[in-house]
Design a protein around this motif. Sequence first.
Motif, PDB file in Angstrom:
ATOM      1  N   SER B  96       0.826  -1.216   0.000  1.00 43.93           N
ATOM      2  CA  SER B  96       0.000   0.000   0.000  1.00 43.93           C
ATOM      3  C   SER B  96       0.858   1.265   0.000  1.00 43.93           C
ATOM      4  O   SER B  96       0.401   2.341  -0.398  1.00 43.93           O
ATOM      5  N   LEU B  97       2.110   1.142   0.433  1.00 47.11           N
ATOM      6  CA  LEU B  97       2.989   2.321   0.452  1.00 47.11           C
ATOM      7  C   LEU B  97       3.232   2.862  -0.959  1.00 47.11           C
ATOM      8  O   LEU B  97       3.486   4.054  -1.147  1.00 47.11           O
ATOM      9  N   ALA B  98       3.137   1.983  -1.940  1.00 46.67           N
ATOM     10  CA  ALA B  98       3.413   2.410  -3.320  1.00 46.67           C
ATOM     11  C   ALA B  98       2.374   3.405  -3.825  1.00 46.67           C
ATOM     12  O   ALA B  98       2.564   4.039  -4.864  1.00 46.67           O
ATOM     13  N   GLU B  99       1.272   3.529  -3.072  1.00 51.93           N
ATOM     14  CA  GLU B  99       0.259   4.511  -3.497  1.00 51.93           C
ATOM     15  C   GLU B  99       0.683   5.943  -3.167  1.00 51.93           C
ATOM     16  O   GLU B  99       0.121   6.892  -3.696  1.00 51.93           O
ATOM     17  N   ARG B 100       1.648   6.098  -2.285  1.00 57.40           N
ATOM     18  CA  ARG B 100       2.098   7.461  -1.964  1.00 57.40           C
ATOM     19  C   ARG B 100       2.909   8.010  -3.139  1.00 57.40           C
ATOM     20  O   ARG B 100       3.843   7.347  -3.609  1.00 57.40           O
ATOM     21  N   PRO B 101       2.592   9.218  -3.604  1.00 56.95           N
ATOM     22  CA  PRO B 101       3.289   9.768  -4.780  1.00 56.95           C
ATOM     23  C   PRO B 101       4.803   9.786  -4.632  1.00 56.95           C
ATOM     24  O   PRO B 101       5.522   9.452  -5.579  1.00 56.95           O
ATOM     25  N   VAL B 102       5.298  10.157  -3.465  1.00 55.13           N
ATOM     26  CA  VAL B 102       6.755  10.257  -3.321  1.00 55.13           C
ATOM     27  C   VAL B 102       7.407   8.875  -3.401  1.00 55.13           C
ATOM     28  O   VAL B 102       8.509   8.721  -3.943  1.00 55.13           O
ATOM     29  N   VAL B 103       6.708   7.879  -2.894  1.00 61.16           N
ATOM     30  CA  VAL B 103       7.241   6.517  -2.968  1.00 61.16           C
ATOM     31  C   VAL B 103       7.253   6.052  -4.426  1.00 61.16           C
ATOM     32  O   VAL B 103       8.235   5.474  -4.908  1.00 61.16           O
ATOM     33  N   ARG B 104       6.164   6.344  -5.149  1.00 55.80           N
ATOM     34  CA  ARG B 104       6.085   5.945  -6.552  1.00 55.80           C
ATOM     35  C   ARG B 104       7.208   6.613  -7.350  1.00 55.80           C
ATOM     36  O   ARG B 104       7.891   5.978  -8.153  1.00 55.80           O
ATOM     37  N   ALA B 105       7.420   7.910  -7.116  1.00 55.35           N
ATOM     38  CA  ALA B 105       8.471   8.635  -7.843  1.00 55.35           C
ATOM     39  C   ALA B 105       9.845   8.048  -7.533  1.00 55.35           C
ATOM     40  O   ALA B 105      10.664   7.835  -8.425  1.00 55.35           O
ATOM     41  N   ALA B 106      10.075   7.747  -6.262  1.00 58.57           N
ATOM     42  CA  ALA B 106      11.375   7.222  -5.871  1.00 58.57           C
ATOM     43  C   ALA B 106      11.617   5.845  -6.480  1.00 58.57           C
ATOM     44  O   ALA B 106      12.707   5.549  -6.967  1.00 58.57           O
ATOM     45  N   LEU B 107      10.577   5.006  -6.465  1.00 52.35           N
ATOM     46  CA  LEU B 107      10.729   3.665  -7.043  1.00 52.35           C
ATOM     47  C   LEU B 107      11.039   3.745  -8.534  1.00 52.35           C
ATOM     48  O   LEU B 107      11.756   2.914  -9.085  1.00 52.35           O
ATOM     49  N   ALA B 108      10.483   4.784  -9.191  1.00 50.23           N
ATOM     50  CA  ALA B 108      10.717   4.957 -10.625  1.00 50.23           C
ATOM     51  C   ALA B 108      12.062   5.637 -10.891  1.00 50.23           C
ATOM     52  O   ALA B 108      12.414   5.887 -12.042  1.00 50.23           O
ATOM     53  N   GLY B 109      12.787   5.954  -9.821  1.00 50.74           N
ATOM     54  CA  GLY B 109      14.087   6.597 -10.003  1.00 50.74           C
ATOM     55  C   GLY B 109      13.979   8.066 -10.384  1.00 50.74           C
ATOM     56  O   GLY B 109      14.956   8.681 -10.819  1.00 50.74           O
ATOM     57  N   ASP B 110      12.804   8.651 -10.198  1.00 56.31           N
ATOM     58  CA  ASP B 110      12.588  10.050 -10.589  1.00 56.31           C
ATOM     59  C   ASP B 110      12.909  10.970  -9.408  1.00 56.31           C
ATOM     60  O   ASP B 110      12.012  11.467  -8.714  1.00 56.31           O
ATOM     61  N   LEU B 111      14.192  11.200  -9.175  1.00 58.33           N
ATOM     62  CA  LEU B 111      14.600  11.998  -8.017  1.00 58.33           C
ATOM     63  C   LEU B 111      14.158  13.448  -8.139  1.00 58.33           C
ATOM     64  O   LEU B 111      13.909  14.114  -7.130  1.00 58.33           O
ATOM     65  N   ALA B 112      14.071  13.936  -9.383  1.00 52.86           N
ATOM     66  CA  ALA B 112      13.604  15.319  -9.561  1.00 52.86           C
ATOM     67  C   ALA B 112      12.204  15.467  -8.978  1.00 52.86           C
ATOM     68  O   ALA B 112      11.897  16.450  -8.295  1.00 52.86           O
ATOM     69  N   ALA B 113      11.364  14.483  -9.207  1.00 53.06           N
ATOM     70  CA  ALA B 113      10.002  14.540  -8.665  1.00 53.06           C
ATOM     71  C   ALA B 113      10.027  14.432  -7.151  1.00 53.06           C
ATOM     72  O   ALA B 113       9.253  15.107  -6.454  1.00 53.06           O
ATOM     73  N   VAL B 114      10.931  13.606  -6.628  1.00 50.48           N
ATOM     74  CA  VAL B 114      11.040  13.488  -5.168  1.00 50.48           C
ATOM     75  C   VAL B 114      11.420  14.842  -4.570  1.00 50.48           C
ATOM     76  O   VAL B 114      10.803  15.320  -3.618  1.00 50.48           O
ATOM     77  N   PHE B 115      12.420  15.483  -5.163  1.00 46.45           N
ATOM     78  CA  PHE B 115      12.878  16.761  -4.638  1.00 46.45           C
ATOM     79  C   PHE B 115      11.887  17.892  -4.878  1.00 46.45           C
ATOM     80  O   PHE B 115      11.888  18.887  -4.153  1.00 46.45           O
TER      81      PHE B 115
END
Lengths: 332, 332
Positions: B96-115
């Motif tokens: 269920s954690l994968a539903e959090r946007p920041v977790v999804r971005a991080a899993l996709a390797g999208d650090l720009a979105a995380v930051f």
Amino acid sequence: MTLGRRGLLAAVLAATATPAAAAPADPLPSWRDGPARRAILDLIRRTTRPGPGFVPPEARVASFDNDGTLWVEQPMYPEVVFALDRLPAVVAADPSLAERPVVRAALAGDLAAVFAGGAPSLFELVAVTHAGMTEDAFLPLAEAWFRTWRHPRYARPQTALIYQPMIELLRLLRREGFATWIVTGGEQGYVRAVSRSLYDVPVERVVGSDLRAEFRLVEGRAEVLRRPTIAAIDEGPGKALGIARAIGRRPVLAFGNSDGDVEMLQYATSGSGARLGLLLRHDDAAREYAYDRESRIGRLARGLDLAPGAGWVVVSMRQDWRRVFAWEPAAA
Amino acid sequence: MTLGRRGLLAAVLAATATPAAAAPADPLPSWRDGPARRAILDLIRRTTRPGPGFVPPEARVASFDNDGTLWVEQPMYPEVVFALDRLPAVVAADPSLAERPVVRAALAGDLAAVFAGGAPSLFELVAVTHAGMTEDAFLPLAEAWFRTWRHPRYARPQTALIYQPMIELLRLLRREGFATWIVTGGEQGYVRAVSRSLYDVPVERVVGSDLRAEFRLVEGRAEVLRRPTIAAIDEGPGKALGIARAIGRRPVLAFGNSDGDVEMLQYATSGSGARLGLLLRHDDAAREYAYDRESRIGRLARGLDLAPGAGWVVVSMRQDWRRVFAWEPAAA
């Protein structure tokens, strides 16, 4: 620090010339021989001397409740007295506070109504009377109260109502390399005002209930302002959480006196290795007070039920202590 | 503890035989002579020697930021690397954690979105990857990561990327009676995992961002469980609040490197008496990194603007440090 070699030698010679002065023959003169005293001395021996129970100095943590464990909490928690004393001035400065039911009840002297709300009501009273000023401004305010208030039974300041056997125990533990912490349900700043002078515990080793705070620049000066809301209640489970947060280790020895200390003892004695949980039982109406299961202040019921199974030692004030206060003559 | 008089004398003789060993000629060999070094030595002299600036040992508090002040924080905060490394396992355990946007971005390797989400996003990532276990279980987990991860530029573990000049300063301060504290935006437990081995700072002197925690009895054993929510962010104003809560005194010396340290420096240097605020400026691309106003990591802009008016000393890594790491040869 600036002793030369000659001075250092002289100091060592002086310190070792009379071994009795360095390590008193009896480190706990106010404690009678019995299971409690023996359990304490045994724990200290096992954790500080070579052997399977040895604990390195860095992990020697001892945690003490304050109200009813280090000082008298009857007939009313001293901090609630302080809160009630401050209340009129606080309400005068901010009349809107009088709309809070617990404030209204307290102003009317209706303590039964205050207590009917349980811990949340007491903490609300603490919050509104300990807030509205900077961290720096609170300390002298609390100190002033400690200088002036007198206990109704003993006609002494609260600072004279600390338990001499506990002072001896704190000292002994420190001499054996323990860090002694106070883990109190009281508001942290209130207890910090006297922790050094009464117990030789520095302010950073006082973990207590915590007000919400706010950072502000006041005329260019950085200040931390105390807000009238409790952020964390350091009581019951909150004591274990406060210990994990502030100390970061399970205590080797934990000493309390009420059901609010149960989780602290559980957290301490669930650790591996030698551990000791202690509960002070107030059973001494002649010298102090006698109360436990039915008391409104410092109730001790769950703790007594759990103690035998958990291996906690119940300390009897009447039987285990030769004296309660330093200003009393010691009994046999 | 159990040295007899003869053994104690022998120990004293051995310790005093070579005075040079006790106090090195130059306590800060990795610092070049210059305004920063002079300001530090002057502050220590004024606060520890008799005179108007004297501070009693108990009030000698020095607070240090960690990321970018005590160790390398580029090209990515080590703790965020740790969080990203842990994320797949954490999501596998709780999809269920994968539903959090920041977790999804991080899993996709999208650090720009995380930051893009700023500090709250980073702290959310930290919270979900540092939680779901007991306090006791987290420590070995962090320790294991420190043993295995290697920095992409230096090909060394993070634990080798501590600044030698700061280690010397921490040691000097302690020798002069200061308590050295780490006040970090990082999660407290993560930094505690290495504070003693890297900096000789015990866990209870690490104040950091804090997860919500929960007390639980697990098969009769008392545990503190880490919850995946940040309770307090120890960054910016939060550093001043963390200091007031955990230390209970304004630091005499505060050392940071980013805008997140500004309020800590303000709180320290607003105190009365001798005080010193220091900001490390990363201007050394050859040996470490060069970044300040425009950096996504460890941005230093407001701090540089405020420093002259506040009297804070800006330390230039390039000019003020002979060496950055212990394993480097010292420059002239």
